[in-house]
Structure formats: structure tokens, C-alpha cells
Design a protein around this motif. Structure first.
Motif, mmCIF file in Angstrom:
data_model
loop_
_atom_site.group_PDB
_atom_site.id
_atom_site.type_symbol
_atom_site.label_atom_id
_atom_site.label_comp_id
_atom_site.label_asym_id
_atom_site.label_seq_id
_atom_site.Cartn_x
_atom_site.Cartn_y
_atom_site.Cartn_z
ATOM 1 N N LEU A 108 3.393 14.705 -8.682
ATOM 2 C CA LEU A 108 4.337 15.540 -8.582
ATOM 3 C C LEU A 108 5.201 15.303 -10.520
ATOM 4 O O LEU A 108 5.273 16.958 -10.133
ATOM 5 N N GLY A 109 5.145 14.240 -11.050
ATOM 6 C CA GLY A 109 5.882 14.503 -11.980
ATOM 7 C C GLY A 109 5.069 15.741 -13.204
ATOM 8 O O GLY A 109 4.866 15.718 -14.339
ATOM 9 N N ALA A 110 3.070 15.110 -12.756
ATOM 10 C CA ALA A 110 2.129 15.449 -13.797
ATOM 11 C C ALA A 110 2.355 17.373 -13.538
ATOM 12 O O ALA A 110 2.571 18.210 -14.104
ATOM 13 N N LEU A 111 2.648 17.695 -12.332
ATOM 14 C CA LEU A 111 2.742 19.100 -11.464
ATOM 15 C C LEU A 111 3.741 19.686 -12.555
ATOM 16 O O LEU A 111 4.029 21.229 -13.040
ATOM 17 N N SER A 118 -1.020 16.367 -17.915
ATOM 18 C CA SER A 118 -0.161 16.154 -17.438
ATOM 19 C C SER A 118 -0.101 15.366 -17.333
ATOM 20 O O SER A 118 1.418 13.879 -17.186
ATOM 21 N N LEU A 119 -1.285 14.122 -16.050
ATOM 22 C CA LEU A 119 -0.860 13.457 -15.410
ATOM 23 C C LEU A 119 -0.510 12.089 -16.430
ATOM 24 O O LEU A 119 -0.555 10.768 -16.016
ATOM 25 N N PHE A 120 -1.973 12.037 -17.392
ATOM 26 C CA PHE A 120 -1.924 10.848 -18.629
ATOM 27 C C PHE A 120 -0.352 10.920 -19.173
ATOM 28 O O PHE A 120 -0.080 9.453 -19.222
ATOM 29 N N PHE A 121 0.110 11.707 -19.450
ATOM 30 C CA PHE A 121 1.961 12.332 -20.100
ATOM 31 C C PHE A 121 2.143 11.839 -19.286
ATOM 32 O O PHE A 121 3.196 10.187 -19.648
ATOM 33 N N ALA A 122 2.902 11.653 -18.189
ATOM 34 C CA ALA A 122 3.497 11.458 -16.952
ATOM 35 C C ALA A 122 3.227 9.523 -17.253
ATOM 36 O O ALA A 122 4.079 9.003 -16.925
ATOM 37 N N TYR A 165 3.453 5.761 -5.268
ATOM 38 C CA TYR A 165 3.537 5.928 -6.523
ATOM 39 C C TYR A 165 2.835 6.884 -7.468
ATOM 40 O O TYR A 165 2.985 7.321 -8.156
ATOM 41 N N ILE A 166 1.270 6.926 -7.282
ATOM 42 C CA ILE A 166 0.683 7.834 -7.577
ATOM 43 C C ILE A 166 0.768 9.436 -6.977
ATOM 44 O O ILE A 166 0.789 10.309 -7.958
ATOM 45 N N THR A 167 1.505 9.502 -5.937
ATOM 46 C CA THR A 167 2.331 10.992 -5.444
ATOM 47 C C THR A 167 2.992 10.892 -6.370
ATOM 48 O O THR A 167 3.442 12.231 -6.786
ATOM 49 N N TYR A 168 4.087 9.917 -7.062
ATOM 50 C CA TYR A 168 5.460 9.945 -7.395
ATOM 51 C C TYR A 168 4.254 10.605 -9.318
ATOM 52 O O TYR A 168 5.304 11.675 -10.312
ATOM 53 N N VAL A 222 1.399 -1.388 -0.016
ATOM 54 C CA VAL A 222 -0.157 -0.125 0.026
ATOM 55 C C VAL A 222 0.666 1.014 0.191
ATOM 56 O O VAL A 222 0.683 2.377 -0.572
ATOM 57 N N ALA A 223 1.788 1.400 1.082
ATOM 58 C CA ALA A 223 3.397 2.778 1.213
ATOM 59 C C ALA A 223 3.927 2.816 -0.520
ATOM 60 O O ALA A 223 3.416 3.753 -1.273
ATOM 61 N N PHE A 224 4.246 1.065 -1.148
ATOM 62 C CA PHE A 224 4.859 1.647 -2.288
ATOM 63 C C PHE A 224 3.527 2.117 -3.789
ATOM 64 O O PHE A 224 3.706 3.074 -4.243
ATOM 65 N N VAL A 225 2.633 1.955 -3.809
ATOM 66 C CA VAL A 225 0.906 2.430 -4.023
ATOM 67 C C VAL A 225 1.527 3.385 -4.126
ATOM 68 O O VAL A 225 0.394 4.358 -4.968
#
Length: 315
Positions: A24-27, A94-98, A18-21, A12-15
Motif C-alpha cells: 500500500l505504501g509503495a502504491l 517504491s516498495l524498496f523505498f517503503a 505487514y506485506i500488505t502495508y 502469520v496474520a501480522f506478516v
């Protein structure tokens, strides 16, 4: 806390990380690329206005305009529609691109405009791609017990069939379920949402995407006036991740199926999971020396990479 709870908590922590990553990339992508996209859009609008105001068109102006249009179109900016066209670098896009970047789908319909965006894409993918594979592997390892080992064991207990028969029946059912849930049904949904897509086009898109080929000739949410475009983009992103997980599960199950059927041995391929040596040793031995060895083996730390195999399923 037991090792099982720790394992699930770690997943769960990994997931969540991963969502946070991805967020962050989308922003970062949005903040870097959106101003560049808007500048290019304004430049094209000004060039188009100048072109329309000319009383007589010459070949130089036409060539200049067409060159700008073709370059902008390569980056996802089109002048065929009005200036209210949705941006390719808002948060949802951007989230979709990431997501397409770190899952190696890479449609190519949207690419970084600036040098900073290209440099960040390299660093972001360098970390994101192996991390995505790690998350997918961790999820599939747990799904294997729920959707592969347990059904085969239950089938053998209920019907008393042989291991080869149970694995063959299970693989066919799993394959049909994945085709139905991740290809056929999504194709119906995509063909209903996308006005220009037929069922074959949508099925083709699902196959190309989940096989990480990503040709980019069909990309969802790119038609003008798309309703609820941000939610649609995020939903497609979730579909791609879960679909890749399902495809990975099918591949792992097929490898297990090939092990049981003897295909890996026939083609001299490595087995999917090698059994640990201590699993092959008798649990109860006679003699004090042997008992000491058993106690040492029992206290030995388990290898986290070890997994259950088909031979461990209860009859």
C-alpha cells in the motif's frame, strides 16, 4: 484450536498485514512521486537541449543549468544517461523505498519530491516503524526457541557440559553462521551483480544496511541498464528484512549469553527476561490451603510477555 496454533496464526496474520502495508505504501509513494519525477526529468531535458543549442555559452546559463542538475541529482534524477533510465518511483523501487523507510535503514538516495510525499512519509513511518519492530520481535521470539533454547538444551543433554559452556559455544556458532549467511555470501552475490563493487564494498554495504546505519554511498540496483531491476530490488528488500531479523536474534542471544555468564549482574544491567514468581514456587505443596493457592496459580492467565529462560532448559 490450541494456544500454539493461535500464536502462529496471529504471527502469520501480522506478516501478511505487514506485506500488505508495504505494498500500500509503495502504491501511494509511486502515485505521488512518479509524476513529480517525470516533470523534473522533462524540465532537465528541455534545459539541456536549450543549453546545447546555444551557439555561445554564458556564465548565467551555465550556472542555471548546473543548479538544476545538482538539485535533480539530489532527488535521484540524473542527466548523465538517456531518458530511458529506470524510474526511481516505479512499483518495485517504491516498495524498496517503503521498506528502507519503515526499517529505519534509510539510504537517502531517493527522497520524496513533493510536499504530499513528505507528509505521507511522516505518517507512514509513524505507523510503519513500530509495526516493523512488532513483527520482528514476534518472529525472533519464536526463533529463539528453535535456534537458541533447543540447541543449548540438546548440547547439554548430549555432552553433559555446563550451562555456561553450552551458551558460549552456541553463541559463537550462531554468530559465525550469521556472518557467513548474511554478510559473506551476500557480499559475493552483490559483488558479482554490481559491476563497480568489490567484495569489500559489498561486505561494507551489508554491514551498513543490517546495522540500520544506511549511509547511502552504496545502493544496489542503481547502475544504468540493470538487468531484472524490479526483481533485484524486491530480493534486496527481502534480504534486508530477514537480515535484520537475524541481527535481532544475535542481539537477543547475546543478552541471554550475558545473563548466564553473569555480565549483566556485573555491570548492573537488567536481565533480558525476568522469571515469573510462580515459576520459582514449588509445583506440589502439602496442605489444603497451599493446594488451593496452587490451583489458583494454575488457572491464572499466563502473561504473554513471559518467555522461557536458560534455566528452564532440560539438562
Amino acid at each position: 484450536m490450541s494456544s500454539l496454533y493461535k500464536s502462529w496464526a496471529l504471527l502469520v496474520a501480522f506478516v501478511l498485514f505487514y506485506i500488505t502495508y508495504l505494498l500500500l505504501g509503495a502504491l501511494v509513494f509511486s502515485s505521488i512521486e512518479r509524476p513529480e519525477e517525470e516533470r523534473l526529468r522533462r524540465e532537465l531535458g528541455s534545459l539541456k537541449a536549450q543549453f546545447l543549442n546555444q551557439s555561445c555559452v554564458n556564465i548565467t546559463s551555465l550556472d542555471n543549468f548546473m543548479e538544476k542538475v545538482l538539485i535533480a541529482n539530489r532527488y535521484g534524477v540524473s542527466m548523465l544517461y538517456n531518458s530511458s533510465q529506470d524510474s526511481n518511483w516505479d512499483l518495485a523501487s517504491s516498495l524498496f523505498f517503503a521498506n528502507t523507510l519503515v526499517t529505519t535503514v534509510g539510504y537517502g538516495h531517493t527522497t520524496p519530491l513533493s510536499d504530499a510525499g513528505k507528509a505521507f512519509s511522516i505518517v507512514y513511518a509513524l505507523i510503519g516503524v513500530p509495526f516493523t519492530m512488532l513483527v520482528l520481535t514476534a518472529c525472533v521470539q519464536r526463533l529463539m526457541h528453535l535456534l537458541t533454547y533447543w540447541p543449548i538444551g540438546a548440547c547439554r543433554r548430549q555432552s553433559g557440559c555446563k550451562l555456561r559452556t553450552a551458551t558460549a559455544v552456541h553463541f559463537v556458532i550462531l554468530l559465525l553462521a550469521v556472518v557467513l549467511c548474511f554478510f559473506a555470501i551476500p557480499a559475493v552475490v552483490f559483488s558479482a551483480i554490481e559491476d563497480t563493487w568489490s567484495f569489500l564494498d559489498a561486505f561494507y554495504f551489508c554491514f551498513i544496511s543490517l546495522c540500520t546505519i544506511g549511509l547511502g554511498d552504496y545502493v544496489p540496483g542503481e547502475q544504468p541498464g540493470q538487468k531484472m531491476r524490479p526483481l533485484y530490488k524486491i530480493s534486496v528488500m527481502v534480504y534486508l528484512f530477514v537480515g535484520l531479523m537475524a541481527m535481532f536474534l544475535v542481539l537477543r542471544t547475546f543478552h541471554k549469553f550475558a545473563d548466564v555468564q553473569g555480565l549483566t549482574a556485573f555491570f548492573q544491567l537488567p536481565q533480558c527476561d525476568e522469571e515469573e514468581e510462580e515459576d520459582k514456587e514449588p509445583i506440589v505443596e502439602t496442605g489444603s490451603d497451599d493446594q488451593v493457592d496452587v490451583d489458583k496459580a494454575a488457572s491464572k492467565r499466563l502473561d504473554p510477555s513471559s518467555q522461557a529462560s536458560y534455566s528452564s532448559i532440560n539438562r
